[in-house]
Write a protein that holds these residues in place. Structure first.
Motif, mmCIF file in Angstrom:
data_model
loop_
_atom_site.group_PDB
_atom_site.id
_atom_site.type_symbol
_atom_site.label_atom_id
_atom_site.label_comp_id
_atom_site.label_asym_id
_atom_site.label_seq_id
_atom_site.Cartn_x
_atom_site.Cartn_y
_atom_site.Cartn_z
ATOM 1 N N ASP A 10 0.839 -1.207 0.000
ATOM 2 C CA ASP A 10 0.000 0.000 0.000
ATOM 3 C C ASP A 10 0.867 1.248 0.000
ATOM 4 O OD1 ASP A 10 -2.272 -1.519 -0.017
ATOM 5 O OD2 ASP A 10 -2.689 -1.311 2.135
ATOM 6 N N GLU A 11 1.929 1.235 0.801
ATOM 7 C CA GLU A 11 2.809 2.391 0.880
ATOM 8 C C GLU A 11 3.526 2.619 -0.450
ATOM 9 O OE1 GLU A 11 4.246 5.743 2.589
ATOM 10 O OE2 GLU A 11 2.770 4.342 3.418
ATOM 11 N N LEU A 12 3.973 1.528 -1.077
ATOM 12 C CA LEU A 12 4.638 1.644 -2.373
ATOM 13 C C LEU A 12 3.679 2.179 -3.433
ATOM 14 C CD1 LEU A 12 6.779 -1.636 -2.482
ATOM 15 C CD2 LEU A 12 7.600 0.709 -2.169
ATOM 16 N N SER A 13 2.423 1.749 -3.371
ATOM 17 C CA SER A 13 1.429 2.240 -4.323
ATOM 18 C C SER A 13 1.198 3.739 -4.146
ATOM 19 C CB SER A 13 0.106 1.491 -4.155
ATOM 20 O OG SER A 13 0.260 0.122 -4.466
ATOM 21 N N LYS A 14 1.166 4.188 -2.896
ATOM 22 C CA LYS A 14 0.991 5.617 -2.619
ATOM 23 C C LYS A 14 2.169 6.417 -3.156
ATOM 24 C CE LYS A 14 -1.753 5.035 1.621
ATOM 25 N NZ LYS A 14 -1.773 5.222 3.096
ATOM 26 N N ILE A 15 3.380 5.914 -2.931
ATOM 27 C CA ILE A 15 4.578 6.608 -3.404
ATOM 28 C C ILE A 15 4.582 6.660 -4.932
ATOM 29 C CG2 ILE A 15 7.093 6.482 -3.555
ATOM 30 C CD1 ILE A 15 7.068 5.238 -0.756
ATOM 31 N N SER A 16 4.225 5.536 -5.558
ATOM 32 C CA SER A 16 4.181 5.487 -7.015
ATOM 33 C C SER A 16 3.187 6.499 -7.569
ATOM 34 C CB SER A 16 3.817 4.080 -7.482
ATOM 35 O OG SER A 16 3.703 4.023 -8.880
ATOM 36 N N TYR A 17 2.031 6.600 -6.924
ATOM 37 C CA TYR A 17 1.005 7.546 -7.360
ATOM 38 C C TYR A 17 1.498 8.985 -7.198
ATOM 39 C CZ TYR A 17 -3.346 10.222 -7.412
ATOM 40 O OH TYR A 17 -4.321 11.144 -7.689
ATOM 41 N N GLN A 18 2.127 9.272 -6.065
ATOM 42 C CA GLN A 18 2.630 10.627 -5.830
ATOM 43 C C GLN A 18 3.699 11.014 -6.850
ATOM 44 O OE1 GLN A 18 3.886 10.143 -1.778
ATOM 45 N NE2 GLN A 18 1.899 10.772 -0.916
ATOM 46 N N LEU A 19 4.601 10.078 -7.152
ATOM 47 C CA LEU A 19 5.638 10.355 -8.142
ATOM 48 C C LEU A 19 5.027 10.588 -9.521
ATOM 49 C CD1 LEU A 19 8.404 7.763 -7.143
ATOM 50 C CD2 LEU A 19 8.402 10.228 -6.716
ATOM 51 N N ALA A 20 4.003 9.797 -9.844
ATOM 52 C CA ALA A 20 3.334 9.963 -11.136
ATOM 53 C C ALA A 20 2.661 11.327 -11.233
ATOM 54 C CB ALA A 20 2.317 8.847 -11.355
#
Length: 284
Positions: A10-20
């Motif tokens: 979940d944390e990795l998904s959040k980081i990926s979304y923020q970077l995108a």
């Protein structure tokens, strides 16, 4: 445990979304809207983000990107020096002049084998859809003795940030401090004569943590890491900015490899300009 694994994902998904979101921000208003045609590519050939870890003193190759896309680099930590060789105008020969001066060669970058989970990979012919340009020349072959070491720069950053930035800008812009090799120097002199370009023959950018750098199509570039750095490299295809470039690149690559005939190209792929909303139709 399973729960901790879910939390990490979940944390990795959040980081990926923020970077995108950060990466896409410049393209939402002035650069042709938000559609990215790469989203319509099959997952097996869709260009993906890459995490770039650069140790002190490391360089990238001197190259220009495949697909002739717009590239992005988001620096997360450290500092990077970028040198760009800008293409002349089309009236002066365009980027092919730079390709020739840098003794470039092509590198296949994206191949589609058409395989699925139910097919044997060895039985399917591969289609090479893209090929980048690379040179064995270097814009950073030599480093003068007065260039601070990575450790000295990191200490300088803690003590005097303005001095740190000035030192990196100076080494990045001054070819006597970070020197191109002999063949690269000759190429830059040739390009300056053909394009009336002054200065060292390249444009320098210093990228620090938090900076999002945009890399236009047809710009040769090479990076140098004065201190260790971490960055995320991405790419996109917007309709107005990149669409015609990328369609033309894929078609020319297929024709060059004998995988397509110019006479068989459908009308939608012959356009010189594309508008928002046609990406799915073009790709499919």
């Amino acid at each position: 445990s399973p729960s901790s694994s879910v939390d990490v994902n979940d944390e990795l998904s959040k980081i990926s979304y923020q970077l995108a979101q950060i990466r896409e921000a410049p393209f939402q208003s002035k650069m042709g809207g938000g559609e990215n045609w790469f989203d319509h590519f099959p997952s097996s050939i869709r260009p993906t983000d890459a995490v770039i870890l650069a140790g002190c003193g490391s360089t990238s190759t001197l190259h220009r990107d495949p697909f002739e896309w717009t590239g992005t680099s988001l620096c997360l930590e450290g500092t990077k020096i970028w040198r760009f060789i800008l293409p002349p105008s089309m009236d002066e020969g365009g980027v092919s002049i730079v390709d020739e001066a840098l003794r470039s060669y092509r590198l296949d970058s994206v191949a589609w084998d058409g395989s699925t989970e139910d097919s044997e990979k060895d039985d399917v012919d591969s289609l090479v859809l893209s090929a980048g340009w690379q040179s064995d020349l270097s814009l950073y072959e030599s480093r003068s003795e007065d260039v601070p070491s990575g450790m000295a720069l990191l200490e300088m950053e803690e003590d005097n940030e303005d001095a740190y930035i000035a030192a990196i800008e100076t080494m990045g812009c001054d070819p006597s401090r970070l020197g191109p090799d002999v063949k690269a120097q000759s190429a830059l002199q040739t390009l300056k004569r053909s394009d009336s370009m002054g200065g060292p023959g390249f444009v320098t950018a210093v990228q620090r943590a938090g900076d999002l750098l945009l890399i236009p199509a047809h710009c040769w570039h090479q990076t140098y890491a004065p201190v260790p750095s971490i960055a995320v490299a991405s790419q996109r295809c917007g309709a107005e900015v990149d669409g015609a470039n990328i369609v033309g690149h894929v078609l020319s690559t297929l024709i060059m490899n004998g995988e397509a005939e110019a006479s068989a190209i459908p009308d939608i792929l012959r356009r010189e300009q594309y508008e928002e909303g046609v990406g799915r139709d073009v790709v499919h």
